[in-house]
Design a protein around this motif. Structure first.
Motif, mmCIF file in Angstrom:
data_model
loop_
_atom_site.group_PDB
_atom_site.id
_atom_site.type_symbol
_atom_site.label_atom_id
_atom_site.label_comp_id
_atom_site.label_asym_id
_atom_site.label_seq_id
_atom_site.Cartn_x
_atom_site.Cartn_y
_atom_site.Cartn_z
ATOM 1 N N ARG A 236 58.090 75.672 29.425
ATOM 2 C CA ARG A 236 57.212 75.187 30.499
ATOM 3 C C ARG A 236 55.808 75.115 29.932
ATOM 4 O O ARG A 236 55.357 76.045 29.265
ATOM 5 N N SER A 238 52.494 73.516 31.771
ATOM 6 C CA SER A 238 51.849 72.692 32.782
ATOM 7 C C SER A 238 50.745 73.475 33.483
ATOM 8 O O SER A 238 50.660 74.696 33.373
ATOM 9 N N GLU A 240 48.437 73.191 37.448
ATOM 10 C CA GLU A 240 48.245 72.527 38.738
ATOM 11 C C GLU A 240 46.948 73.023 39.357
ATOM 12 O O GLU A 240 46.672 74.227 39.370
ATOM 13 N N THR A 249 48.584 67.772 39.118
ATOM 14 C CA THR A 249 49.516 68.460 38.224
ATOM 15 C C THR A 249 49.522 67.764 36.867
ATOM 16 O O THR A 249 49.676 66.539 36.802
ATOM 17 N N THR A 251 51.643 67.652 33.604
ATOM 18 C CA THR A 251 53.009 68.064 33.254
ATOM 19 C C THR A 251 53.174 68.461 31.791
ATOM 20 O O THR A 251 54.041 69.272 31.454
ATOM 21 N N SER A 252 52.378 67.871 30.898
ATOM 22 C CA SER A 252 52.402 68.243 29.477
ATOM 23 C C SER A 252 50.997 68.692 29.102
ATOM 24 O O SER A 252 50.266 68.001 28.387
ATOM 25 N N ASN A 259 54.996 63.729 23.295
ATOM 26 C CA ASN A 259 55.436 62.631 24.147
ATOM 27 C C ASN A 259 55.251 61.283 23.449
ATOM 28 O O ASN A 259 54.525 61.173 22.459
ATOM 29 N N GLU A 265 50.622 63.121 31.279
ATOM 30 C CA GLU A 265 50.888 62.608 32.621
ATOM 31 C C GLU A 265 50.155 63.462 33.650
ATOM 32 O O GLU A 265 50.322 64.674 33.696
ATOM 33 N N ILE A 267 49.637 63.889 37.677
ATOM 34 C CA ILE A 267 50.175 63.510 38.986
ATOM 35 C C ILE A 267 49.194 63.945 40.065
ATOM 36 O O ILE A 267 48.899 65.127 40.210
#
Length: 331
Positions: A236, A238, A240, A249, A251-252, A259, A265, A267
């Motif tokens: 994991r 990440s 937020e 958020t 994610t990476s 990636n 990314e 969000i």
């Protein structure tokens, strides 16, 4: 001097697979030498990566007058010794994180750095990826309203229980290895320092290193944050940020370089039910190497300066103290 001439102390995996290739991709640096206490390893790595010179000792590399700066990816407990040795030889130093085991160690390193007038930086490469500037911009623009909470996670399952990351003598443990990123990210994204820390950890009964650690950083303006790290959980990485009108958020957060197109990314979820996905690409390791080289070659300020390094180490110290005492530590 058009390019910074780098030497590398050791054939550590992070250097071979990430940092050396990143310096070679940079527009202002070149790797001219690598040292290992095992000459064969040095020679094999040099052939693999196209490095022109090898040494069978770190001291020999530091004595080379044609090297301007060194990258140190040695085990954590060896950082202080070799950073000071390098500084005393007038070499600028990029050192892997955590830069030291304790804040008092860092103080000694900074003294050597200032005495010898060398540039010194901790290799928190993730912060150079443009996705984090985008997050800061979105927060500043009020996209998610007033920030109330932030959480950050970085974990992976470590199958090899003989791995150097589990050596107490060499500065092992989940927090030192990857958890330190979560502390850094919280402070970096919020742009402020915590007033108190509380941490709880599972220490391996025989190895005496933290296998899992979680906790909170509290801030004077009321923002509450949480962090977690582990060698015993699924991967994991990440964070937020939660506000009064939505959340962001990432994610990476720490290894977007794995990636496609090195893209991160972001969000953005809003209270009206809409969600937007923002992509930001960047070569974080190369950007870090270029920032460091620019500071040396052109006397430019580091993006991540000595004060920021000290603040990070103070929080890391406090987290370990809290996890062992089982109580809140004020900063």
């Amino acid at each position: 001097m058009s390019k910074l001439r780098w030497g590398v102390l050791s054939t550590a995996q992070i250097g071979r697979t990430q940092v050396i290739p990143a310096i070679q991709r940079s527009n202002n640096g070149e790797v001219v030498a690598i040292a290992s206490r095992n000459q064969q390893k040095a020679d094999e790595t040099a052939i693999e990566l196209g490095i022109p010179k090898t040494y069978d000792s770190y001291d020999s590399l530091l004595d080379d007058p044609n090297i301007d700066a060194v990258y140190i990816p040695l085990p954590n407990a060896m950082h202080k010794e070799w950073m000071i040795q390098a500084a005393n030889k007038k070499k600028h130093v990029l050192c892997e994180k955590p830069v030291a085991i304790t804040n008092s160690e860092l103080d000694e390193m900074l003294t050597a750095c200032k005495k010898n007038n060398v540039v010194f930086m901790e290799a928190f490469m993730y912060q150079f990826h443009p996705q984090h500037q985008k997050v800061k911009q979105l927060i500043k623009e009020g996209v998610i309203g007033d920030v109330a909470f932030m959480r950050a996670s970085f974990s992976f399952y470590l199958e090899d229980r003989s791995n150097i990351r589990l050596s107490n003598e060499l500065g092992g443990g989940a927090m030192f290895d990857v958890g330190c990123y979560t502390l850094h990210a919280i402070r970096n994204i919020l742009g402020q320092e915590p007033s108190s820390v509380y941490a709880s950890a599972n220490y391996h009964p025989k190895l005496k290193v933290d296998m899992t650690m979680t906790g909170t950083l509290n801030f004077d303006n009321g923002i509450v944050t949480s962090f977690d790290t582990s060698f015993d959980s699924v991967s994991r990485e990440s964070y937020e940020v939660v506000g009064s009108k939505g959340s962001i958020t990432v994610t990476s957060a720490f290894r977007p370089d794995t990636n496609e197109d090195m893209a991160g990314e972001i969000i953005v979820s809003k209270d009206d039910g809409t969600t937007e996905v923002v992509k930001e690409a960047g070569d974080q390791y190369t950007l870090m190497a270029e920032d460091f080289a620019d500071a040396v070659l052109n006397n430019q300020p580091l993006t991540y300066d000595l004060t920021a390094m000290q603040n990070q180490m103070k929080v890391l110290d406090a987290v370990y103290e809290s996890s062992k005492k089982g109580e809140v530590v004020k900063l």
